[in-house]
Design a protein around this motif. Structure first.
Motif, PDB file in Angstrom:
ATOM      1  N   HIS B 637      41.182  45.685  49.442  1.00 36.83           N
ATOM      2  CA  HIS B 637      41.301  46.602  48.310  1.00 36.83           C
ATOM      3  C   HIS B 637      41.282  45.908  46.955  1.00 36.83           C
ATOM      4  CE1 HIS B 637      41.927  49.601  51.263  1.00 36.83           C
ATOM      5  NE2 HIS B 637      43.030  49.038  51.707  1.00 36.83           N
ATOM      6  N   PRO B 640      37.649  43.956  46.319  1.00 38.71           N
ATOM      7  CA  PRO B 640      36.527  44.862  46.007  1.00 38.71           C
ATOM      8  C   PRO B 640      36.687  45.532  44.655  1.00 38.71           C
ATOM      9  CG  PRO B 640      37.216  45.169  48.264  1.00 38.71           C
ATOM     10  CD  PRO B 640      38.206  44.222  47.649  1.00 38.71           C
ATOM     11  N   SER B 641      37.914  45.908  44.314  1.00 36.36           N
ATOM     12  CA  SER B 641      38.103  46.561  43.023  1.00 36.36           C
ATOM     13  C   SER B 641      37.918  45.581  41.883  1.00 36.36           C
ATOM     14  CB  SER B 641      39.506  47.162  42.940  1.00 36.36           C
ATOM     15  OG  SER B 641      39.642  48.157  43.908  1.00 36.36           O
ATOM     16  N   ARG B 734      30.524  51.870  44.386  1.00 35.43           N
ATOM     17  CA  ARG B 734      31.184  52.122  45.655  1.00 35.43           C
ATOM     18  C   ARG B 734      32.655  52.469  45.432  1.00 35.43           C
ATOM     19  NH1 ARG B 734      30.363  47.506  49.870  1.00 35.43           N
ATOM     20  NH2 ARG B 734      28.182  47.813  49.430  1.00 35.43           N
ATOM     21  N   ALA B 735      33.220  51.934  44.351  1.00 33.64           N
ATOM     22  CA  ALA B 735      34.640  52.182  44.106  1.00 33.64           C
ATOM     23  C   ALA B 735      34.879  53.613  43.649  1.00 33.64           C
ATOM     24  CB  ALA B 735      35.145  51.213  43.052  1.00 33.64           C
TER      25      ALA B 735
END
Lengths: 264, 735
Positions: B637, B640-641, B734-735
């Motif tokens: 998490h 990726p963010s 994607r987020a």
């Protein structure tokens, strides 16, 4: 402290705090809290801002560990084990005692992944699709999202997001679900849906809910604990009893003042 | 509990409010102005680069391809079977006259003198007449020229007046000699050139014949035997008109005449039956002479047979080529002709007429010649040493050697490090043609102009080229071509390319990224998520912040000391038994990549820390509350963010690494290498270093290719950035 919640058998004891103190650095935020939580019941924590009710809640699954300066004294017994003992892995505790937060915080992933991720990292071996569906059904969200499981969790409304967070917690199959003001960021309609959902969940899970909303506590909970803070700004448990009793016949003067709206 | 703030009233209030508004507008203006200044600076930069990277160039061949072919054709003509060759034209006339199967050629003047013994053939149905020669419908013609310079005309009155007289009366004489008069247009052009050079103040089109009477002094006219009789007549006529100067006429041939004119300085006027070559023009230039070219007539070639030849009066150019090439009988060229052997009569090798014939009848393009012919030309025009080197790079024929000694070649192939030519298939026609162009024809950019000059001052450029480099070809050249990108480095700017440098840059950047990205992000994760707030960790953090501002040359010194010197066994590849340890030492792509990696590491760490810090805490809580470990939460998490932010910082850092020069110079980038890097242990150069090195060269053309290389660098940079941004947007979406 006034507590009338003693009358359930040990088999119904979900978790128990014994003489618990919580410190943030040198500051004592919670002072000497002891209480027992009954299984398959909804226990509400109420009290004015800063009274430590959220801190107590977070202590039940060691979420306070994330705050570098936090320190807990006393014991929290989960099935007879002190979860703050040195040989306990907090990760395993959090798996059994899940948590839903004040603001809906879905992962920036698809709805499906939001639900599936927790189960996956806990090495769930069964049919993932089935688990996702049953979790979403339990969270009363399935009918709304079944056609857009691959869309982002952020595409949902606030109330739906909160139910998604509940579904994701359920998917890990916890014993206890901690809810930290789960409806404070939601509108009344969404709030009502969550409250109904919590009533449903009571059948399978033990629920502890922190709320600012006294009506909510009165409507939705079986037991209520009222916290206040003393002159050192340390929170302590004032009164803990059956919800009906606490709201109709408070033993403590402070409780009465609070529930009748004279402070807080 | 709070004090009542007292706000002014009336005009004081208005004053306060408006002054605030004015201050706001002033700041806004300042920002706009600085933005505009920035944009202007950027445009000026791009303008400057583009201006250099494109533009007109004058290209001049060291050797004209036509002259290369000419020599070849002449040799073939002279050595053909059934051919009679003689330096004595009378012998040839007699030979042709007596042989019904003979064919030959003479200058038209010579034919006229012997027209009773010879039969003239029409070419493509057209006979050489004044008209057909002037409008060039008759194909076999050559112009006749005089060459002089403006200085000669200004300083030598006798030469000046001789040329004036020549241009006035030439058309009255030239046809008598047997040549064809030049057109009025060409004549007035020649007169205008004379007028401009001699300094007479005449209106355009006006012509003033000057009375030669009583002029003394002397002049020499040297050159072509073809023009000699014309010059003689003019000189005689001048003398008859009272010209008292001495005119020295020399009949030495066009080449010798131009040599005397350009190199020896013994001729005031050169006569030539062909245009001046670029080599001759260069010789003139070296002696500060700017030849003026004046066409005074046209010569035609007469194709003749014996009067006894009864079967044809015409020959086409195609038939002519066949008759002097592959044909053994007349019927080979045309089926209507008898099956008699062709008897070819041609003048000797020294004759200008042979050149004339070969040039006009066999105009050949180098590119169309066979591989064998091209190899022959190469053999005749390059040194054996160069030929041997080329042959070892790649052989000319699979079954034989052209330049190299077979024993030496076999020895070289048996060595530990055999030449490429030992294994590669032989060169093809195209390859040999390219080689011939590069090594023999050697087109050289003699002058180059900027894009602006090329677009807006083209006339001036053309005029300049016409006077300074008449043999040069003026073309618009983009220095940035596909060839430029795909060619390796070369010491001649025309053939230099940036492939080696691009590969070097990509290799170095790849190493840099693979080194600094994982380490940088790892360090950022540790510092943000795991490190506790201790004195040591605070010191590390402070140091990282400071390192981001250290000058890059310092990193170069560090790289030199650590990677090149101390870790040489590792960075040279000797430790792994690969790489060329003897030549590269530690100055390899690996050293450069690691040095640049160190350079951008602090930048990546800081950017990644910022990005990780910006990930909302609720996301970490959500992960942990599901029973995930810290690492699981970070990996699934937090990273990726944070990735879009990390990538943004990394892109900026990589852009910096691509543009770095100083640390690489210290680490030891090669400035001139011809071999593409093929492993982390190769020697290397990078685009910025290549540009730096080119701009430091004295030849102007290197600045043009430096500008082109800058454009390549910009495009490379922008496309790398663009792909990184695309990647980032994918993650962000994607987020």
């Amino acid at each position: 402290m006034t507590s009338t919640v003693t009358g359930f058998a040990n088999g119904n004891l979900a978790v128990e705090a014994r003489n618990m103190h919580v410190y943030y650095g040198p500051f004592r935020a919670v002072k000497d809290v002891s209480l027992k939580i009954k299984t398959h019941a909804i226990t509400a924590f109420i009290g004015p801002s800063g009274c430590g009710k959220s801190t107590v809640l977070r202590s039940f699954n060691r979420m306070n560990d994330l705050v570098a300066t936090a320190r807990v004294e006393g014991e929290i017994l989960y099935h007879g084990n002190n979860i703050y003992s040195n040989d306990v892995d907090p990760v395993e505790i959090r798996r059994r005692i899940g948590m839903v937060f004040q603001k809906p915080n879905p992962f920036p992933k698809t709805i499906y992944e939001n639900v599936a991720w927790g189960a996956r990292i806990n090495s769930y071996k069964g049919d993932m699709d089935e688990l996702v569906e049953s979790s979403l059904r339990q969270a009363a969200l399935w009918n709304e999202v079944k056609d857009k499981l691959q869309e982002s969790g952020y595409s949902l409304s606030g109330g739906q997001q909160q139910r998604l967070c509940i579904a994701r917690t359920i998917a890990v199959k916890p014993d206890i679900i901690l809810m930290d003001e789960p409806t404070s960021a939601l509108d009344p309609v969404a709030t009502l849906r969550i409250e109904e959902l919590i009533q449903e969940l009571k059948k399978n899970y033990t629920i502890i809910i922190v709320t600012h909303n006294m009506q909510q506590a009165a409507r939705a909970s079986d037991f209520t604990a009222f916290y206040n803070m003393d002159e050192d700004r340390a929170g302590y448990l004032v009164e803990y009893s059956g919800t009906n009793e606490l709201f109709t016949n408070p033993k403590n003067e402070l409780t009465e003042q609070y529930i009748t709206g004279r402070f807080g | 509990m709070s004090q009542q703030t007292s706000y002014p009233e009336g005009s004081a209030l208005k004053g306060q409010i408006t002054s605030r508004q004015r201050r706001g507008s002033a700041w806004q203006l300042a920002f706009q102005v600085s933005t505009i200044i920035g944009i202007i600076a950027l445009i000026a930069l791009l303008y400057n680069i583009t201006n250099q990277a494109f533009g007109l160039v004058a290209i001049q061949n060291k050797v004209e391809p036509s002259s290369l072919v000419l020599a070849l054709e002449e040799e073939r003509l002279l050595s053909a079977e059934n051919t009679v060759t003689s330096e004595d034209d009378n012998e040839l006339v007699a030979g042709i006259a007596s042989d019904a199967n003979a064919i030959g050629f003479f200058g038209y003047a010579y034919y006229q003198q012997n027209s009773d013994q010879l039969k003239l053939l029409t070419v493509d149905g057209i006979a050489p007449t004044a008209e057909s020669v002037q409008n060039e419908t008759y194909g076999l013609v050559r112009p006749l020229y005089l060459y002089t310079t403006a200085d000669v005309l200004a300083q030598n009155q006798a030469a000046n007046i001789f040329l004036n007289y020549y241009l006035t009366h030439i058309n009255e004489e030239i046809e008598d000699v047997g040549y064809f008069a030049t057109s009025d247009a060409q004549l007035s052009e020649a007169r205008a050139a004379w007028t401009a050079a001699s300094g007479l103040n005449l209106q355009p089109g006006q012509w003033a014949a000057i009375n030669p009477e009583g002029i003394t002094g002397q002049l020499s006219v040297v050159g072509s035997s073809t023009l000699f009789p014309v010059n003689e007549r003019i000189a005689e006529r001048l003398a008859a008109d009272g010209f008292a100067a001495t005119v020295n006429l020399a009949n030495v041939g066009s080449t010798a005449g131009l040599r005397a004119f350009c190199e020896e300085g013994t001729a005031d006027i050169a006569a030539a039956s062909r245009p001046i070559t670029s080599a001759e023009f260069e010789a003139c230039r070296e002696n500060d002479l700017r030849p003026i070219e004046i066409q005074i007539g046209t010569d035609a070639l007469a194709i003749v047979t014996s009067p006894e030849n009864s079967f044809t009066t015409n020959v086409t150019q195609q038939e002519l080529r066949t008759l002097f090439d592959t044909a053994t009988t007349w019927a080979d060229a045309n089926e209507a002709w008898p099956n008699n052997p062709v008897a070819r009569y041609i003048p000797g090798a020294d004759s200008g007429t042979l050149d004339f014939f070969a040039e006009t009848v066999f105009p050949k393009d180098l590119a169309n010649l066979s591989k064998e012919t091209l190899v022959e030309l190469l053999t005749a025009n390059i040194s054996v040493g160069l030929g041997r080197r080329l042959e070892r790079e790649q052989r000319f024929y699979d079954d034989r050697l052209v330049f190299d000694d077979p024993d030496l070649f076999a020895e070289a192939c048996a060595s530990d490090n055999p030449a490429a030519g030992c294994t590669m298939p032989a060169r093809d026609q195209e390859n040999v043609y390219e080689l011939l162009l590069q090594e023999v024809v050697a087109p050289d950019v003699v002058s180059a102009w900027s894009l602006m000059d090329s677009l807006f001052a083209r006339d001036e450029v053309e005029a300049f080229v016409a006077t300074e480099y008449p043999n040069a070809e003026l073309t618009f050249r983009s220095w940035l071509t596909l060839d430029f990108i795909t060619s390796p480095q070369s010491s001649t700017p025309e053939f230099a390319g940036v492939r080696t440098a691009i590969m070097g840059s990509l290799w170095v950047v790849a190493i840099t990224v693979f080194f600094s990205f994982p380490i940088g992000v790892g360090a950022a994760i540790y510092l943000e998520e795991y490190a506790s707030d201790t004195f040591i960790n605070r010191t590390i953090q402070t140091n990282i912040n400071n390192l981001a501002g250290v000058p890059s040359i310092i990193y170069g010194m560090l790289g030199l000391a650590i990677f090149v010197r101390t870790l040489e066994p590792l960075t040279s590849g000797a430790l792994f038994g690969v790489g060329d340890g003897t030549t590269a030492n530690g100055r390899t792509i690996l050293s450069a990549g690691l040095t640049l990696g160190l350079l951008i590491l602090p930048v990546i760490i800081i950017a990644a820390q910022e990005a990780i810090r910006a990930v909302p805490h609720s996301l970490r809580q959500a992960g942990m509350a599901l029973g995930a470990t810290k690492w699981q939460t970070i990996w699934a998490h937090v990273l990726p963010s944070a990735l879009p932010g990390i990538l943004t910082g990394t892109i900026l850092a990589i852009s910096r690494a691509i543009g770095e020069t100083a640390p690489l110079v210290v680490v030891g980038a090669s400035t001139l290498i011809f071999v593409d890097p093929n492993s982390p242990f190769s020697k290397f150069t990078t685009l910025p270093i290549q540009i730096y090195q080119w701009t430091a060269r004295p030849q102007a053309e290197f600045r043009n290719i430096a500008a082109a290389a800058i454009l390549v660098l910009l495009v490379l940079l922008l496309s790398l950035n663009a792909s990184a941004i695309l990647l980032r947007n994918r993650y962000a979406r994607r987020a």
